[in-house]
Write a protein that holds these residues in place. Structure first.
Motif, mmCIF file in Angstrom:
data_model
loop_
_atom_site.group_PDB
_atom_site.id
_atom_site.type_symbol
_atom_site.label_atom_id
_atom_site.label_comp_id
_atom_site.label_asym_id
_atom_site.label_seq_id
_atom_site.Cartn_x
_atom_site.Cartn_y
_atom_site.Cartn_z
ATOM 1 N N THR A 144 45.385 37.890 48.252
ATOM 2 C CA THR A 144 44.161 37.213 47.826
ATOM 3 C C THR A 144 43.772 37.707 46.440
ATOM 4 N N LEU A 145 43.488 36.747 45.540
ATOM 5 C CA LEU A 145 43.076 37.077 44.180
ATOM 6 C C LEU A 145 41.708 36.478 43.897
ATOM 7 N N LYS A 146 40.930 37.177 43.095
ATOM 8 C CA LYS A 146 39.668 36.651 42.576
ATOM 9 C C LYS A 146 39.881 36.271 41.120
ATOM 10 N N ILE A 147 39.353 35.120 40.736
ATOM 11 C CA ILE A 147 39.587 34.630 39.379
ATOM 12 C C ILE A 147 38.320 33.991 38.825
ATOM 13 N N LEU A 203 42.111 26.959 35.212
ATOM 14 C CA LEU A 203 42.780 28.203 35.575
ATOM 15 C C LEU A 203 43.831 28.612 34.565
ATOM 16 N N GLY A 204 44.500 27.620 33.956
ATOM 17 C CA GLY A 204 45.557 27.929 33.015
ATOM 18 C C GLY A 204 46.913 28.088 33.668
ATOM 19 N N SER A 242 44.924 33.064 29.610
ATOM 20 C CA SER A 242 44.212 32.153 30.509
ATOM 21 C C SER A 242 43.535 32.948 31.621
ATOM 22 N N PRO A 243 42.579 32.344 32.341
ATOM 23 C CA PRO A 243 41.982 33.015 33.494
ATOM 24 C C PRO A 243 43.025 33.442 34.520
ATOM 25 N N ALA A 244 44.065 32.622 34.706
ATOM 26 C CA ALA A 244 45.116 32.954 35.675
ATOM 27 C C ALA A 244 45.860 34.215 35.266
ATOM 28 N N GLU A 245 46.184 34.334 33.982
ATOM 29 C CA GLU A 245 46.895 35.531 33.512
ATOM 30 C C GLU A 245 46.022 36.773 33.670
ATOM 31 N N LYS A 246 44.747 36.650 33.339
ATOM 32 C CA LYS A 246 43.841 37.793 33.454
ATOM 33 C C LYS A 246 43.647 38.225 34.901
ATOM 34 N N ALA A 247 43.749 37.269 35.842
ATOM 35 C CA ALA A 247 43.571 37.591 37.260
ATOM 36 C C ALA A 247 44.845 38.120 37.899
ATOM 37 N N ILE A 286 33.312 32.508 40.157
ATOM 38 C CA ILE A 286 34.412 33.311 40.683
ATOM 39 C C ILE A 286 35.044 32.566 41.861
ATOM 40 N N ALA A 287 36.324 32.235 41.722
ATOM 41 C CA ALA A 287 37.039 31.510 42.769
ATOM 42 C C ALA A 287 37.993 32.454 43.491
#
Length: 487
Positions: free
Chosen positions: A363-366, A279-280, A311-316, A350-351
């Motif tokens: 709720t976030l999708k990542i 996730l980052g 990171s994926p976390a930043e993009k989400a 996709i989590a």
């Protein structure tokens, strides 16, 4: 029947039937069934368990060997002392090298065409790995691949139609269930020990991607890599570690869940490497004070202390200060639960993250990325000591060198002094880099003073600092104003 008569009747039955117990009031209690008989299970599964021995490269004679001379032989018979002194001199004469050392471990056959799973630490540094089966056949094994992060290794021997273990579902294990281990403690092949599951999902500092099964099964050196069975004869774990102050078994043993181990084994067989989800984020525990600060009813979840760039976390859209409560619907009782949940997720999947932000659910999708090695954090340089202010802190802007060492991209202030006061009680230290105060970024001394002036006395606020390259949230109690007339 009177209580006395019931008690006499129970005692008579107990004398005739040792398994009958006296219940309340002297009435016979339900019969105790005793311990399970493991004999048939052991006979059924033992052929798929193997003994593993390794030969490691010779190493220079160590100071540990010197320490055995002469104190370790003090008081021994003269002939005994002379024998070991000659042995010691011969070994020292061989170019200063100790003889090749052999280590022992265990493993089990996963696939009938010769694939064997064991611990990575069993075969680490080995120049030769020998596998011995129950029927006394012996093979030289080839290392297919290893994964240090989970302490697992996959071996292959040139054999066909081998007996294999049956895999169970470690997710269905419950504390209190019987489990059984077979291995080679101290080189004693096919030793059987039994116990119960003590706990699940244990996080150890050494392996953050493994939710260990804790048992009270007697595990000792040589058991490593061996299987942990349930009463159905299914492998539910790989015996891996013990918690001990003496080096031997002390009632606490840890096994890698077979769900984790089997996935690692399949990747090693198919590709030779292991990929993990990423996730980052850097997370920390949520204590009671932080839970209150973030508007939560109880301390749970993983507090996001840092979001890595690109990171994926930043993009989400995940942010520092968010608290992740669920990952793909699975609750996170603590922050240590998150790494292994993310790790077993396939990159590209996709989590769903259920989080708390500012006291409100979200709720976030990542899209999960692929785990990559992170550079080791640099150590912060010694701080200076300019004058301070009412929270008990002295701060100043970061130099370029300090920013690089602390791995801070933008903003932040160097904490140069921590005096007795709210910050010290919160755990702030000199040399920490102050990133946020009460949810507000602090990128200059004037901005810091502005945020401090707006703090509400008597409340608890979150402080985000960077300590030796790692982010950390702390809960700081804002002091109430001093009563009138106080000095």
């Amino acid at each position: 029947m009177s209580p006395v008569a019931r008690s006499l009747r129970c005692l008579m039955l107990s004398a005739m039937l040792p398994l009958v117990a006296c219940g309340r009031g002297g009435a016979p209690a339900p019969a105790v069934t005793g311990y399970p008989d493991f004999a048939d299970l052991v006979e059924q599964v033992s052929p798929a368990v193997v003994n593993i021995s390794t030969v490691v490269d010779a190493a220079p004679a160590s100071s540990a060997q010197d320490e055995l001379q002469p104190d370790a032989l003090e008081g021994a018979p003269e002939w005994f002392r002379r024998f070991f002194e000659r042995q010691f001199e011969n070994e020292r004469a061989e170019e200063g090298l100790m003889p090749d050392q052999e280590s022992l471990g265990s493993g089990f056959i996963l696939w009938e065409d010769g694939y064997i799973l064991t611990n990575y630490h069993v075969i680490r540094g080995a120049k030769e790995v020998i596998v011995r089966l129950l029927d006394r056949r012996q093979f030289t094994a080839k290392l297919v691949g290893s994964d240090e992060a989970s302490d697992l290794a996959l071996l292959h021997i040139d054999a066909k139609n081998l007996p294999v273990v049956k895999l169970g579902d470690s997710r269905k294990l419950r504390p209190g269930q019987w489990v059984l281990a077979i291995g080679s403690p101290f080189g004693f092949d096919y030793s059987v020990t039994a116990g119960i599951v003590s706990a699940k999902g244990r996080a150890l500092v050494t392996e953050q991607y493994v939710p260990f099964i804790q048992t009270d099964v007697a595990i000792n050196p040589g058991n490593s890599g061996g299987p942990l069975f349930n009463l159905a004869g299914e492998v539910v774990g790989v015996n891996s570690q013990i918690y001990s102050q003496s080096g031997g078994y002390q009632g606490v043993s840890f096994s890698i869940p077979i769900d984790v181990a089997a996935k690692v084994a399949r990747q090693l067989r198919d590709t030779g490497t292991v990929t993990r989800g990423w996730l980052g984020v850097v997370v920390q525990e949520v204590d009671r004070d932080l839970a209150q600060q973030f508007g939560m009813d109880k301390a749970e979840g993983a507090l996001v202390a840092r979001v890595l760039p690109d990171s994926p976390a930043e993009k989400a859209g995940l942010r520092e200060g968010d608290v992740i409560l669920r990952y793909n619907g699975e609750p996170l009782p603590s922050s240590s639960s998150l790494p292994h949940m993310v790790g077993i997720t396939d990159p590209g999947e996709i989590a769903t993250l259920d989080i708390v932000r500012g006291g409100k659910p979200l709720t976030l999708k990542i899209e999960v990325g692929t785990l990559r090695a992170e550079p080791p954090p640099g150590a912060a340089p010694p701080p200076a000591t300019p004058p301070g202010e009412k929270l008990g802190l002295s701060v100043r802007p970061l130099t370029d060198e300090e920013r690089r060492f602390a791995q801070v991209v933008g903003g932040g202030l160097m904490i140069t002094e921590v005096r007795d006061g709210p910050a010290a009680r919160a755990g702030v230290r000199p040399g920490d880099v102050l990133i946020q105060l009460a949810g507000q970024e602090v990128d200059s001394v004037s901005r810091y003073r502005e945020v401090v002036d707006r703090l509400t006395p008597g409340q608890t606020v979150a402080v985000l600092v960077q300590r030796r390259g790692a982010p950390l949230f702390l809960a700081l109690d804002v002091p109430a104003p001093a009563p009138a007339g106080s000095p």
